[in-house]
Design a protein around this motif. Structure first.
Motif, PDB file in Angstrom:
ATOM      1  N   GLU B 162     -66.026 -46.731 -51.895  1.00  0.00           N
ATOM      2  CA  GLU B 162     -66.163 -46.232 -53.271  1.00  0.00           C
ATOM      3  C   GLU B 162     -66.636 -47.340 -54.220  1.00  0.00           C
ATOM      4  OE1 GLU B 162     -66.009 -43.207 -53.780  1.00  0.00           O
ATOM      5  OE2 GLU B 162     -64.757 -42.343 -52.212  1.00  0.00           O
ATOM      6  N   PRO B 163     -67.823 -47.868 -54.013  1.00  0.00           N
ATOM      7  CA  PRO B 163     -68.239 -49.062 -54.774  1.00  0.00           C
ATOM      8  C   PRO B 163     -68.601 -48.804 -56.227  1.00  0.00           C
ATOM      9  CG  PRO B 163     -70.034 -48.315 -53.388  1.00  0.00           C
ATOM     10  CD  PRO B 163     -68.863 -47.454 -53.049  1.00  0.00           C
ATOM     11  N   THR B 164     -68.741 -47.541 -56.612  1.00  0.00           N
ATOM     12  CA  THR B 164     -69.173 -47.296 -57.995  1.00  0.00           C
ATOM     13  C   THR B 164     -68.147 -46.480 -58.784  1.00  0.00           C
ATOM     14  OG1 THR B 164     -70.383 -45.333 -57.272  1.00  0.00           O
ATOM     15  CG2 THR B 164     -71.643 -47.369 -57.415  1.00  0.00           C
ATOM     16  N   SER B 165     -66.916 -46.387 -58.246  1.00  0.00           N
ATOM     17  CA  SER B 165     -65.920 -45.513 -58.869  1.00  0.00           C
ATOM     18  C   SER B 165     -65.586 -45.928 -60.297  1.00  0.00           C
ATOM     19  CB  SER B 165     -64.655 -45.484 -58.017  1.00  0.00           C
ATOM     20  OG  SER B 165     -64.156 -46.794 -57.849  1.00  0.00           O
ATOM     21  N   ALA B 166     -65.702 -47.221 -60.616  1.00  0.00           N
ATOM     22  CA  ALA B 166     -65.331 -47.676 -61.959  1.00  0.00           C
ATOM     23  C   ALA B 166     -66.549 -47.991 -62.826  1.00  0.00           C
ATOM     24  CB  ALA B 166     -64.443 -48.921 -61.847  1.00  0.00           C
ATOM     25  N   LEU B 167     -67.741 -47.638 -62.351  1.00  0.00           N
ATOM     26  CA  LEU B 167     -68.948 -48.036 -63.085  1.00  0.00           C
ATOM     27  C   LEU B 167     -69.505 -46.894 -63.922  1.00  0.00           C
ATOM     28  CD1 LEU B 167     -70.841 -50.077 -60.325  1.00  0.00           C
ATOM     29  CD2 LEU B 167     -69.265 -50.898 -62.076  1.00  0.00           C
ATOM     30  N   ASP B 168     -70.159 -47.261 -65.011  1.00  0.00           N
ATOM     31  CA  ASP B 168     -70.829 -46.256 -65.836  1.00  0.00           C
ATOM     32  C   ASP B 168     -72.169 -45.894 -65.163  1.00  0.00           C
ATOM     33  OD1 ASP B 168     -72.564 -48.335 -66.368  1.00  0.00           O
ATOM     34  OD2 ASP B 168     -71.630 -48.856 -68.260  1.00  0.00           O
ATOM     35  N   PRO B 169     -72.875 -44.875 -65.689  1.00  0.00           N
ATOM     36  CA  PRO B 169     -74.124 -44.452 -65.021  1.00  0.00           C
ATOM     37  C   PRO B 169     -75.138 -45.574 -64.849  1.00  0.00           C
ATOM     38  CG  PRO B 169     -73.441 -42.812 -66.604  1.00  0.00           C
ATOM     39  CD  PRO B 169     -72.509 -43.975 -66.782  1.00  0.00           C
TER      40      PRO B 169
END
Lengths: 289, 310
Positions: B162-169
């Motif tokens: 889940e490498p982008t779970s905390a990232l904005d678009p």
């Protein structure tokens, strides 16, 4: 260029552990509170010195003076031992369990590093910290007593070496508990183990005093479970001439050569630490994280 | 496909927690230089498999190899980077200090670690934050740092949970670009993600697990292609029987038919011109002819539903 060097990985973990103690202000608080403790103890010794060094006469008074000075030294070493023991527990109970609970351990243990190297590195880092702390605090207490009230210390290097073994016993136990138990449960385990060690020493010494073999045996069995008080009594027996001290254990009572633990018990204590660390590596190696 | 082409090979890899199943007889083959998407509902066993691969969990049975070494061998992790799902780092350190520690564990020299640290921090957009303590980082920055940490040694194989779970678009788009750039350099990426749209954009191959079992695996293009289903929009009503006959004449079958729409199954894409010709012959007036595309989401829902029904 890459090296496959287990020792280097162990030292990397040890260095990180030391840095953590420094960054999290464990060292700073320990230094400040120890300085306050030593200042208070030194002040007490200073006022005691007025009576002990200038009011004495010859003969029995000299013997009393030596006894009182030894007792003053003991009064400093007992709380110092207690502070070091608590520092050992607080510094180490969460060292592995805390990192597993928070998830910090995942990124490290997924690297090409053996779990035994992590345990050994933690032991070396915390061990170096606690040994240094015991040397400085116990050493300062002994030096203050020797300087201010001419406490009759002997064989102090050997005594100091044994005093550094006390926190290592607790560290080994805490490290082992930390590989399996949650942090709070491990804290309770280690604090209780310290308390049991003190009470065991108390029972053994009283047993020796009233010639009750059952109590002595009970104390010895307790020392096998947690050899803390035995190490402390042995250190005091090396430090102070026999017959001077009213209490020579962390329990604060007991006396005489019968209550002095054997050299074999000290070797047992060293083995106890080694086995605890080995078991910690074994438990961690088999654990799913 | 030779063994050298594979970076991950699992055979009946199984993990049980008492009676509960984490993974059950998982057989996977991941090719070098591919982005491999590993999908599944919550609790399906995705993270369990990754944890077994990187040595955090011991398998109950089965075997697996990673970069040619069995996963139980700690040296197998030398060429691997890993971003855990619940990423947390020593918050009392700065990024450079923590990367220096990881460099020592990896056996890198101090000079190499310093250079690589600056490079990976720049790659994830944290070049300006290298001397800040990690506790001052937002969750998104910590996730970026986690990716940088995983990339430190220039790994051959990268596990990202889940490498982008905390990232904005914007951050997600940057990570997608980064993954594609890594693939172009030959890095194999094993991507655990719930974000099917992202997986669809970057992955070459996917596998779907449910209740610990592998329910679908293959090249993404093949899986999404599926059967050849053609949608035809009609501008005028046409006689159903006439249209059906025209479809049958090219070897197809009508799946749905309404006044203005026809859905046809064909043997292959090459039959589409013949279908159009047959429909024109029977005077059908068409405004659109298009092959129906599967999305990864529809595939995912389909295979997990089938697995549950089974």
């Amino acid at each position: 260029m890459r090296r496959d060097d287990g020792l280097s990985r162990v030292l990397a973990v040890a260095a990180l552990t030391l840095r953590e103690a420094s960054r999290r202000k464990i060292v700073l608080v320990a230094v400040l509170m120890s300085a306050a403790f030593l200042a208070l103890y030194g002040l007490g010794l200073h006022y005691a010195a007025v009576q002990l060094l200038t009011g004495g006469r010859m003969g029995i008074d000299e013997l009393l003076r030596r006894g009182a000075a030894a007792q003053m030294l003991y009064i400093g070493l007992f709380p110092a031992s207690f502070i070091i023991a608590l520092a050992a527990v607080f510094a180490s109970v969460s060292t592995i369990s805390g990192e597993v609970e928070s998830g910090v351990a995942y990124a490290v243990l997924a690297r090409p590093i053996r779990r035994s190297e992590v345990v050994l590195g933690k032991f070396l880092g915390l061990g170096a910290l606690l040994v240094s702390y015991a040397l400085v605090l116990d050493g300062a207490v002994i030096a203050l007593a020797a300087w201010q009230i001419h406490a009759p210390v002997r064989l102090w290097p050997g005594a100091l070496a044994l005093m550094t073994l006390e926190p290592l016993v607790l560290l080994g136990l805490a490290l082992l508990g930390s590989t399996r138990l949650p942090t709070l449960a491990n804290g309770v385990l280690c604090t209780a183990a310290y308390g049991i060690g003190v009470v065991g020493g108390f029972i053994e010494q009283i047993g020796g005093l009233i010639r009750n073999d059952t109590m002595v045996q009970l104390g010895i069995v307790t020392s096998l479970l947690t050899p803390l008080d035995a190490v402390h009594r042995k250190a005091l027996s090396l430090l102070l001439p026999g017959g001077l001290l009213f209490g020579q254990g962390t329990a604060g009572v007991g006396l005489g050569e019968s209550a002095t633990p054997s050299t074999w018990m000290m070797l047992y204590a060293v083995g106890y630490v080694a086995v605890a660390v080995l078991l910690a590596t074994r438990v961690l190696r088999r654990r799913d994280l | 496909m030779t063994d050298e082409d594979l970076v991950i090979r699992t055979d009946d890899l199984t993990k049980h927690y008492g009676r509960a199943v984490g993974c059950e007889r998982i057989c996977l083959r991941v090719k070098r230089g591919h982005i491999f998407g590993f999908l599944g509902p919550n609790g399906a066993g995705k993270s369990t498999l990754v944890k077994m691969m990187v040595g955090l969990h011991a398998p109950t049975s089965g075997s697996a190899e990673m970069l040619g070494l069995p996963i139980g061998d700690f040296r197998a992790r030398a060429g691997v980077g890993f971003l855990p799902e619940n990423f947390r780092y020593q918050e009392w350190l700065t990024p450079m200090e923590l990367l220096a520690f990881h460099g020592r564990v990896l056996g890198m020299t101090t000079a190499d670690t310093t250079t690589a640290s600056r490079d990976v921090l720049a790659e994830v957009g944290l070049a300006d934050s290298e001397e800040k303590r990690l506790r001052a980082f937002s969750k998104g920055m910590q996730q970026r740092f986690g990716i940088a940490c995983a990339l430190l040694s220039g790994p051959e194989l990268l596990f990202l949970d889940e490498p982008t779970s905390a990232l904005d678009p914007l951050g997600r788009a940057e990570v997608r670009s980064l993954l594609l750039a890594l693939r172009d350099k030959g890095t194999t990426v094993f991507l655990n993600s719930h974000l099917l749209g992202e997986v669809e954009q970057v992955c070459d191959e996917v596998a779907v697990v449910d209740h610990g079992r592998l329910v679908e695996a293959g090249a993404l293009a093949d899986l999404l292609a599926g059967p050849c289903v053609i949608e035809v929009d009609l501008t005028e009503r046409a006689a159903g029987e006439v249209l059906s006959a025209a479809v049958r004449s090219v070897g197809g079958s009508v799946l749905e038919a309404s006044d203005r729409k026809l859905v046809v199954a064909l043997a292959g894409e090459e039959r589409i011109p013949a279908l159009v010709e047959a429909l024109v012959t029977v005077h059908a007036r068409m405004s659109r002819v298009e092959r129906r595309k599967r999305t990864l989401e529809s595939l995912f829902l389909e295979v997990t539903a089938e697995a549950r029904d089974a």
